[in-house]
Design an enzyme around this catalytic site. Structure first.
Site, PDB file in Angstrom:
ATOM      1  N   LYS A   1       2.736  -4.863   2.829  1.00  0.00           N
ATOM      2  CA  LYS A   1       1.484  -5.588   2.844  1.00  0.00           C
ATOM      3  C   LYS A   1       1.474  -6.696   1.774  1.00  0.00           C
ATOM      4  CE  LYS A   1      -0.893  -1.197   3.677  1.00  0.00           C
ATOM      5  NZ  LYS A   1      -1.837  -0.226   3.031  1.00  0.00           N
ATOM      6  N   GLY A   2       2.385  -6.568   0.827  1.00  0.00           N
ATOM      7  CA  GLY A   2       2.342  -7.414  -0.365  1.00  0.00           C
ATOM      8  C   GLY A   2       2.447  -8.911  -0.130  1.00  0.00           C
TER       9      GLY A   2
ATOM     10  N   ASP B   1      13.160  -7.403  -6.333  1.00  0.00           N
ATOM     11  CA  ASP B   1      13.349  -6.723  -7.615  1.00  0.00           C
ATOM     12  C   ASP B   1      14.816  -6.266  -7.692  1.00  0.00           C
ATOM     13  OD1 ASP B   1      12.713  -5.335  -9.982  1.00  0.00           O
ATOM     14  OD2 ASP B   1      11.926  -3.598  -8.928  1.00  0.00           O
TER      15      ASP B   1
ATOM     16  N   LYS C   1      12.553 -11.195  -9.583  1.00  0.00           N
ATOM     17  CA  LYS C   1      12.762 -10.485 -10.848  1.00  0.00           C
ATOM     18  C   LYS C   1      14.280 -10.341 -11.024  1.00  0.00           C
ATOM     19  CE  LYS C   1       9.400  -7.069 -11.329  1.00  0.00           C
ATOM     20  NZ  LYS C   1       9.075  -5.623 -11.420  1.00  0.00           N
TER      21      LYS C   1
ATOM     22  N   PHE D   1       5.988  -4.979 -14.513  1.00  0.00           N
ATOM     23  CA  PHE D   1       5.368  -4.619 -13.239  1.00  0.00           C
ATOM     24  C   PHE D   1       4.135  -5.487 -13.043  1.00  0.00           C
ATOM     25  CE2 PHE D   1       2.963  -2.259 -10.116  1.00  0.00           C
ATOM     26  CZ  PHE D   1       3.955  -1.976  -9.191  1.00  0.00           C
ATOM     27  N   VAL D   2       4.181  -6.320 -11.988  1.00  0.00           N
ATOM     28  CA  VAL D   2       3.098  -7.277 -11.762  1.00  0.00           C
ATOM     29  C   VAL D   2       2.236  -6.894 -10.560  1.00  0.00           C
ATOM     30  CG1 VAL D   2       4.281  -9.227 -12.855  1.00  0.00           C
ATOM     31  CG2 VAL D   2       4.641  -8.792 -10.411  1.00  0.00           C
TER      32      VAL D   2
ATOM     33  N   ASP E   1       0.324  -4.880  -5.133  1.00  0.00           N
ATOM     34  CA  ASP E   1      -0.548  -3.761  -5.502  1.00  0.00           C
ATOM     35  C   ASP E   1       0.070  -2.824  -6.529  1.00  0.00           C
ATOM     36  OD1 ASP E   1       1.445  -2.507  -3.790  1.00  0.00           O
ATOM     37  OD2 ASP E   1       0.085  -0.798  -3.686  1.00  0.00           O
TER      38      ASP E   1
END
Ligand code: 5GP
Length: 183
Positions: A46-47, A106, A134, A155-156, A162
């Site tokens: 969903k990000g 990541d 990242k 962690f963003v 989310d």
């Protein structure tokens, strides 16, 4: 500390103006690169939803959009290394110029699996557009054609990203206070 509250975001890393102008640049670049190619944008749920919608407003060529959901972090902040399809594409990727739209790369494990999976469907081309990179956390090498911002190892949350389904609504990218996930 109550999850989802403003005081749990300890720093604004990328503000709304910076997001707006960088996403507009990416959209313009994709418009130029994909002119005449009728790209298929594959948004990873969903990000990447907020990024996708802003990006698409800056893409001025015929194109289509579809969505895929794969498992990633759940409630924790470290990748499991296991990637499972939760929702597959409705539109066939075969013979298409596919652009994967992802929120953040990541370790690269999720993206590596997605590339393998979509390559097997024989697209005409396959490129990745990631809002955040990242880089220092990378475990597998991933070719990223379009990157919004390189960010440090933190962690963003926000702008679609989310923690435990909270913070997606923030109009900026912020660093989550580690107390939220350590408590
Ligand atoms: P990777 O497989 O590259 O380690 O992880 C990719 C996925 O992990 C991303 O699509 C995203 O869902 C999640 N992820 C990685 N880093 C972060 C982060 O800093 N914040 C949030 N909210 N999600 C992250």
């Amino acid at each position: 500390m109550e999850i989802g509250t403003p005081e749990t975001v300890k720093e604004v890393l990328i503000n709304a103006d910076q997001l707006r102008s960088r996403v507009a640049e990416l959209g313009a670049q994709i418009t130029a690169d994909y002119d005449g190619k009728n790209p298929l944008f594959v948004c990873i749920l969903k990000g990447a939803v907020m990024f996708l919608t802003d990006l698409l407003k800056n893409v001025n060529i015929p194109s289509q959009v579809d969505f895929m959901q794969v498992s990633s972090y759940g409630g924790a902040t470290e990748s499991s290394g296991i990637v499972k399809i939760i929702k597959d594409l409705d539109i066939s990727a075969e013979g298409r110029h596919v652009v994967i739209v992802e929120d953040i790369v990541d370790t690269g494990i999720t993206m590596k699996h997605l590339i393998e999976l979509l390559s097997a469907r024989r697209p005409a081309s396959l490129n990745i557009c990631a809002l955040l990179d990242k880089k220092e956390r990378r475990l597998v090498e991933i070719p990223l054609t379009y990157v919004g911002f390189e960010i440090p190892n933190a962690f963003v949350v926000g702008y679609g990203l989310d923690y435990a389904e909270y913070y997606r609504n923030l109009p900026f990218i912020g660093v989550l206070d580690p107390q939220v996930y350590r408590s």
